[in-house]
Design a protein around this motif. Structure first.
Motif, short mmCIF file in Angstrom:
data_model
loop_
_atom_site.label_atom_id
_atom_site.label_comp_id
_atom_site.label_asym_id
_atom_site.label_seq_id
_atom_site.Cartn_x
_atom_site.Cartn_y
_atom_site.Cartn_z
N ILE A 166 0.81 -1.22 0.00
CA ILE A 166 0.00 0.00 0.00
C ILE A 166 0.84 1.26 0.00
O ILE A 166 0.37 2.34 -0.39
CB ILE A 166 -0.97 -0.01 1.21
CG1 ILE A 166 -2.00 1.12 1.06
CG2 ILE A 166 -0.19 0.07 2.52
CD1 ILE A 166 -3.09 1.09 2.09
N GLY A 167 2.10 1.18 0.40
CA GLY A 167 2.94 2.37 0.41
C GLY A 167 3.09 3.02 -0.94
O GLY A 167 3.46 4.20 -1.03
N CYS A 227 2.92 8.87 -4.26
CA CYS A 227 2.77 7.64 -3.47
C CYS A 227 2.66 8.00 -1.99
O CYS A 227 3.35 8.90 -1.51
CB CYS A 227 3.96 6.70 -3.67
SG CYS A 227 4.13 6.06 -5.34
N VAL A 228 1.85 7.27 -1.27
CA VAL A 228 1.63 7.61 0.13
C VAL A 228 2.94 7.53 0.93
O VAL A 228 3.15 8.31 1.87
CB VAL A 228 0.51 6.75 0.74
CG1 VAL A 228 0.89 5.28 0.81
CG2 VAL A 228 0.12 7.25 2.13
N GLU A 229 3.85 6.63 0.57
CA GLU A 229 5.13 6.56 1.27
C GLU A 229 5.93 7.85 1.07
O GLU A 229 6.64 8.29 1.99
CB GLU A 229 5.95 5.36 0.79
CG GLU A 229 7.33 5.26 1.46
CD GLU A 229 8.06 3.98 1.12
OE1 GLU A 229 7.57 2.91 1.53
OE2 GLU A 229 9.12 4.06 0.45
N ARG A 284 -4.11 12.59 6.20
CA ARG A 284 -5.02 12.60 5.04
C ARG A 284 -4.55 11.65 3.96
O ARG A 284 -5.34 10.90 3.38
CB ARG A 284 -5.16 14.01 4.49
CG ARG A 284 -6.09 14.08 3.28
CD ARG A 284 -6.43 15.49 2.86
NE ARG A 284 -7.38 15.46 1.77
CZ ARG A 284 -8.68 15.29 1.90
NH1 ARG A 284 -9.20 15.10 3.12
NH2 ARG A 284 -9.49 15.26 0.86
N ALA A 285 -3.26 11.68 3.68
CA ALA A 285 -2.73 10.80 2.63
C ALA A 285 -2.91 9.33 2.99
O ALA A 285 -3.32 8.51 2.15
CB ALA A 285 -1.25 11.11 2.39
N ILE A 286 -2.63 8.98 4.22
CA ILE A 286 -2.82 7.59 4.66
C ILE A 286 -4.29 7.20 4.57
O ILE A 286 -4.64 6.10 4.10
CB ILE A 286 -2.28 7.39 6.09
CG1 ILE A 286 -0.76 7.60 6.12
CG2 ILE A 286 -2.63 5.99 6.61
CD1 ILE A 286 -0.19 7.72 7.52
N SER A 299 -11.03 10.51 9.31
CA SER A 299 -11.77 11.60 8.68
C SER A 299 -11.66 11.55 7.17
O SER A 299 -12.64 11.81 6.45
CB SER A 299 -11.25 12.95 9.20
OG SER A 299 -11.55 13.11 10.57
N ALA A 300 -10.47 11.23 6.67
CA ALA A 300 -10.29 11.14 5.22
C ALA A 300 -11.11 9.99 4.64
O ALA A 300 -11.70 10.10 3.56
CB ALA A 300 -8.81 10.97 4.89
#
Length: 315
Positions: free
Chosen positions: A169-170, A188-190, A235-237, A272-273
């Motif tokens: 998922i990273g 990318c979330v990482e 938020r990104a996660i 929240s996201a």
């Protein structure tokens, strides 16, 4: 007679080894760790891995049986060939980690089988076995630390993919971000929400500090840049998790790793996201919780490759 598994966890900051029993308990006296940092040479990394393996096996009780060794590594990996190419460890590209560990282990306990999988999958196995995911058949385990990794349990079975990298998922790209990632992707979330990248963003906004621990302290003290940095990461996660749940209909996500503990507020930001997907109840239903395993999770998950091998499919 006690049945034990040797567990090895290799990441971008450290390598650790220990012995784990069939109930998921790590023998405290068997835990050893050494640094594995991204600036290390291949020879230094090999010495670190061999050192912790030998140290852990030196504590093997006389009346115990070693069932096997489980190795969890930062990815990407190639499970068929047993090689690893951790993104944040440039000295290893296609390094035969499974064969290397096999050689070291069998010098001490001949014939020991060795299983290699991605560290994110190990985390999912650990949470599903003895952690926050007990009682759930559809679980994602996540690590938010030097990097961001993850793994999936779907309908009670580990999801691996043909190379062993399923659940990574990273490297899901998330909206409204354009940070470049070492993998070659954008957003990318990482690249946004790992501990070092969150610190880098805060420094770029004028914050004075250099570590995740300092950022956590600044957040607790009410520093507005630290708050904005953590909120951005949360938020990104959350967006990445919402995308993963949309794809795999996950029930529970358990998050561990050093940076996941920057503040309890991080989990509210993540939730929240996810809640913004209001029209998709099957997404917003997901429970996002802290890991129940503290820093023992990676070792327990590596041991699960041996003790819970029935959850793995042939690759």
């Amino acid at each position: 007679m006690t049945s034990l598994a040797l567990a090895v966890d290799f990441g971008g900051t450290k390598v650790e080894a220990g012995l784990v029993d069939a109930q998921g308990n790590v023998l405290p006296e068997s835990r050893f760790r050494r640094p594995s940092g991204g600036g290390s040479t291949s020879e230094q990394l090999q010495a670190a891995v061999a050192g912790v393996v030998r140290d852990a096996l030196s504590t093997l009780p006389d009346d115990a049986t070693l069932l096997g060794a489980g190795v969890g590594s930062a990815g990407p990996i190639e499970v068929v060939g047993g090689t690893v190419s951790p993104l944040n460890v440039p000295a290893w590209r296609g390094f035969p980690l499974r064969d290397f560990v096999t050689q070291v282990v069998r010098e001490i306990v001949p014939g020991t089988p060795v299983v290699l999988r991605m560290d994110g999958l190990c985390i999912a196995l650990a949470e599903h076995w003895v952690g926050a995911g007990r009682g759930y058949d559809n679980v994602m385990g996540m690590i938010v630390s030097t990097g961001i990794g993850g793994g999936l349990i779907v309908q009670g079975m580990a999801v691996q993919g043909p190379t062993g990298n399923a659940g990574h998922i990273g490297h899901i790209e998330v909206g409204c971000f354009d940070d470049p990632c070492k993998c070659g992707g954008i957003g990318c979330v990482e690249a946004i929400a790992s501990g070092p990248k969150t610190v880098d963003w805060a420094v770029g906004q004028g914050w004075v500090g250099s570590t995740g621990e300092e950022l956590a302290a600044a957040y607790a003290a009410g520093d507005p840049i630290a708050h904005a940095a953590v909120a951005r990461s949360g938020r990104a996660i959350g967006q990445a998790i919402a995308s993963a749940v949309s794809l795999a209909d996950i029930e529970l996500v358990a998050i561990g790793g050093g940076f996941s503990r920057v503040t309890p507020d991080l989990f509210d930001m993540i939730r929240s996201a996810i809640a913004e997907r209001a029209a998709f109840g099957f997404v917003t239903k997901v429970k996002v919780v802290p890991s129940a395993l503290s820093d023992a999770g990676p070792l327990i998950g590596a041991a699960a490759l041996v003790h819970r091998g029935e959850l793995l499919t042939e690759v």
